[in-house]
Design a protein around this motif. Structure first.
Motif, PDB file in Angstrom:
ATOM      1  N   LEU A  11      -2.085 -10.917  11.358  1.00 24.71           N
ATOM      2  CA  LEU A  11      -1.164 -10.387  12.515  1.00 24.71           C
ATOM      3  C   LEU A  11       0.355  -9.976  12.052  1.00 24.71           C
ATOM      4  N   TYR A  12       0.854 -11.018  11.309  1.00 23.46           N
ATOM      5  CA  TYR A  12       2.243 -10.896  10.645  1.00 23.46           C
ATOM      6  C   TYR A  12       2.159  -9.470   9.939  1.00 23.46           C
ATOM      7  N   CYS A  13       1.401  -9.699   8.937  1.00 21.56           N
ATOM      8  CA  CYS A  13       1.351  -8.746   7.693  1.00 21.56           C
ATOM      9  C   CYS A  13       1.048  -7.236   8.425  1.00 21.56           C
ATOM     10  N   VAL A  14      -0.099  -7.205   9.339  1.00 20.49           N
ATOM     11  CA  VAL A  14      -0.275  -5.984  10.301  1.00 20.49           C
ATOM     12  C   VAL A  14       0.860  -5.260  10.893  1.00 20.49           C
ATOM     13  N   PHE A  15       1.672  -6.155  11.466  1.00 20.06           N
ATOM     14  CA  PHE A  15       2.627  -5.704  12.373  1.00 20.06           C
ATOM     15  C   PHE A  15       3.834  -5.198  11.405  1.00 20.06           C
ATOM     16  N   ILE A  16       4.113  -5.825  10.382  1.00 18.61           N
ATOM     17  CA  ILE A  16       5.152  -5.499   9.208  1.00 18.61           C
ATOM     18  C   ILE A  16       4.682  -4.023   8.774  1.00 18.61           C
ATOM     19  N   SER A  17       3.506  -3.923   8.469  1.00 15.74           N
ATOM     20  CA  SER A  17       2.881  -2.717   7.754  1.00 15.74           C
ATOM     21  C   SER A  17       2.712  -1.665   8.437  1.00 15.74           C
ATOM     22  N   SER A  18       2.693  -1.661   9.944  1.00 13.98           N
ATOM     23  CA  SER A  18       2.353  -0.549  10.908  1.00 13.98           C
ATOM     24  C   SER A  18       3.922  -0.182  11.155  1.00 13.98           C
ATOM     25  N   THR A  19       4.788  -1.181  11.420  1.00  5.82           N
ATOM     26  CA  THR A  19       6.112  -0.598  11.503  1.00  5.82           C
ATOM     27  C   THR A  19       7.210  -0.126  10.504  1.00  5.82           C
ATOM     28  N   VAL A  20       6.838  -0.739   9.410  1.00  2.00           N
ATOM     29  CA  VAL A  20       7.565  -0.270   8.149  1.00  2.00           C
ATOM     30  C   VAL A  20       7.081   1.117   7.348  1.00  2.00           C
ATOM     31  N   PHE A  21       5.969   1.569   7.770  1.00  2.00           N
ATOM     32  CA  PHE A  21       5.451   2.548   7.189  1.00  2.00           C
ATOM     33  C   PHE A  21       5.949   3.866   7.214  1.00  2.00           C
ATOM     34  N   GLN A  22       6.582   3.789   8.185  1.00  2.00           N
ATOM     35  CA  GLN A  22       7.018   5.537   8.399  1.00  2.00           C
ATOM     36  C   GLN A  22       8.608   5.354   7.694  1.00  2.00           C
ATOM     37  N   TYR A  23       9.179   4.427   7.694  1.00  2.54           N
ATOM     38  CA  TYR A  23      10.416   4.259   6.905  1.00  2.54           C
ATOM     39  C   TYR A  23      10.317   4.214   5.359  1.00  2.54           C
ATOM     40  N   PHE A  24       8.954   3.656   5.149  1.00  4.80           N
ATOM     41  CA  PHE A  24       8.659   3.473   3.705  1.00  4.80           C
ATOM     42  C   PHE A  24       8.490   4.944   3.123  1.00  4.80           C
ATOM     43  N   LEU A  25       7.816   6.017   3.988  1.00  6.83           N
ATOM     44  CA  LEU A  25       7.683   7.225   3.695  1.00  6.83           C
ATOM     45  C   LEU A  25       9.270   7.869   3.535  1.00  6.83           C
ATOM     46  N   LYS A  26      10.010   7.849   4.331  1.00  5.49           N
ATOM     47  CA  LYS A  26      11.232   8.302   4.668  1.00  5.49           C
ATOM     48  C   LYS A  26      12.032   7.931   3.191  1.00  5.49           C
ATOM     49  N   PHE A  27      12.035   6.836   3.192  1.00 10.32           N
ATOM     50  CA  PHE A  27      12.579   6.359   1.706  1.00 10.32           C
ATOM     51  C   PHE A  27      12.060   6.793   0.434  1.00 10.32           C
ATOM     52  N   TRP A  28      10.695   6.933   0.506  1.00 12.52           N
ATOM     53  CA  TRP A  28       9.915   7.590  -0.527  1.00 12.52           C
ATOM     54  C   TRP A  28      10.207   9.238  -0.887  1.00 12.52           C
ATOM     55  N   VAL A  29      10.218   9.934   0.191  1.00 12.51           N
ATOM     56  CA  VAL A  29      10.594  11.395   0.053  1.00 12.51           C
ATOM     57  C   VAL A  29      12.055  11.558   0.100  1.00 12.51           C
ATOM     58  N   GLU A  30      12.913  10.545   0.062  1.00 16.48           N
ATOM     59  CA  GLU A  30      14.348  10.570   0.187  1.00 16.48           C
ATOM     60  C   GLU A  30      14.776  11.183   1.388  1.00 16.48           C
TER      61      GLU A  30
END
Length: 335
Positions: free
Chosen positions: A177-196
């Motif tokens: 559950l800890y991993c799922v929550f982190i992954s689901s909430t971080v993913f959009q900001y991961f993409l924003k950092f990735w595409v700068e």
């Protein structure tokens, strides 16, 4: 002697390394999520508060269950299963294996024992000098016999058995559950950092790496948790899944399988409100368990159908109130 003690001391120290690694990863994930993501990256206050609230619930439950899995002492057999001084002397003085076997049979006549060794003999631990209860095994790492031993887990530096199996399952579930929550909430900001879309900052590394770590642990933990869910449904331990327990009629992997619902209740107890909390609610005392068939639930060694605990009156090691709810006596047979 001094060298042996030194080696054991080093072994104990090194055995904590996996726990330290997990603890460091979790502490880093706390810093990366709370500070680098929520405080330094998020701009929406409502989103920030919601993320922090749910994250801390998951984090607290994860730490609580992990702590309980690590520091709950594994249960060991009571004194009733240990050889008395006279029996121990008689057993050690005897050199004939068949006579030793008969001595153990005589001692085990009033114990709730239904399983045997592969040879058909009574399961006896030479190291602990006791007759092993059903589902009990000797752990070479802990150097003692563990009730309903599942396995020795290096990631909790403890034996997983009757006393903490529920805590271990909850630890796995809250980890996922800890991993799922982190992954689901971080993913959009991961993409924003990735595409700068977001400016490069010290938060970028933490957010990017946080997603990779969360997904990596999620995949590995999901397989492990799924396997243990299957074990609970079948009422087997990891050891029993690899080596079927031997009964009077031979090996039987489903000897302790009394149906999905009752298998589940054995681990989590009947109070469903406590299922999700790391408090001990498992049924029984770990020395005996309900069996699949009525014919197997009668110990052929018990003289005149004597039941566990009838001859001893009160016992300081027994559990209050369990005499009336002996799971090995009141068994409903499933068709």
């Amino acid at each position: 002697m001094a060298l042996s003690r030194g080696l054991k001391c080093c072994q104990r120290i090194f055995s904590w390394i996996p726990v330290v690694i997990i603890s460091c990863v979790v502490l880093w994930s706390y810093y990366a999520y709370v500070f680098e993501l929520c405080f330094f990256t998020l701009r929406n206050t409502l989103e920030k508060v919601a993320y922090l609230l749910v994250f801390h619930v998951c984090f607290i439950m994860f730490c609580w269950t992990y702590w309980k899995a690590i520091f709950t002492p594994p249960s060991t057999p009571t004194k009733k299963f240990q050889l008395s001084y006279s029996d121990k002397e008689r057993y050690e003085m005897e050199e004939r294996p068949d006579v030793q076997k008969q001595i153990l049979i005589d001692i085990a006549k009033k114990l709730p024992i239904f399983t045997r060794a592969q040879s058909g003999a009574i399961r006896f631990c030479d190291h602990c000098q006791l007759i092993k209860p059903d589902r009990c095994h000797h752990c070479s790492v802990c150097e003692t016999c563990i009730l309903k031993m599942d396995h020795h887990c290096p990631w909790v530096n403890n034996c997983v058995g009757f006393s903490n199996y529920k805590f271990f399952l909850l630890f796995l579930s809250y980890s996922i559950l800890y991993c799922v929550f982190i992954s689901s909430t971080v993913f959009q900001y991961f993409l924003k950092f990735w595409v700068e879309e977001l400016p490069n900052s010290h938060a970028k590394f933490h957010v990017l790496f946080l997603l990779f770590v969360a997904l990596m642990f999620f995949v590995s933990l999901t397989f492990l948790f799924g396997y243990h869910c299957w074990l609970v449904a079948k009422n087997r331990s990891t050891l029993e899944a690899f080596s079927a327990p031997v009964f009077q009629n031979g090996p039987d992997r489903d000897g302790f399988n009394v149906g999905f619902r009752r298998n589940l209740l054995q681990v989590f107890g009947e109070d469903k409100k406590l299922w999700l909390f790391p408090v001990f609610t498992s049924q029984g005392d770990g020395h005996y368990f309900p069996l699949r068939t009525l014919s197997e639930s009668r110990n052929p060694l018990l003289a005149s159908e004597e039941r566990w605990g009838e001859d001893g009156g009160s016992d300081e090691d027994s559990t209050d109130g369990e005499g009336d709810n002996d799971p090995s006596v009141n068994i409903e047979i499933e068709s």
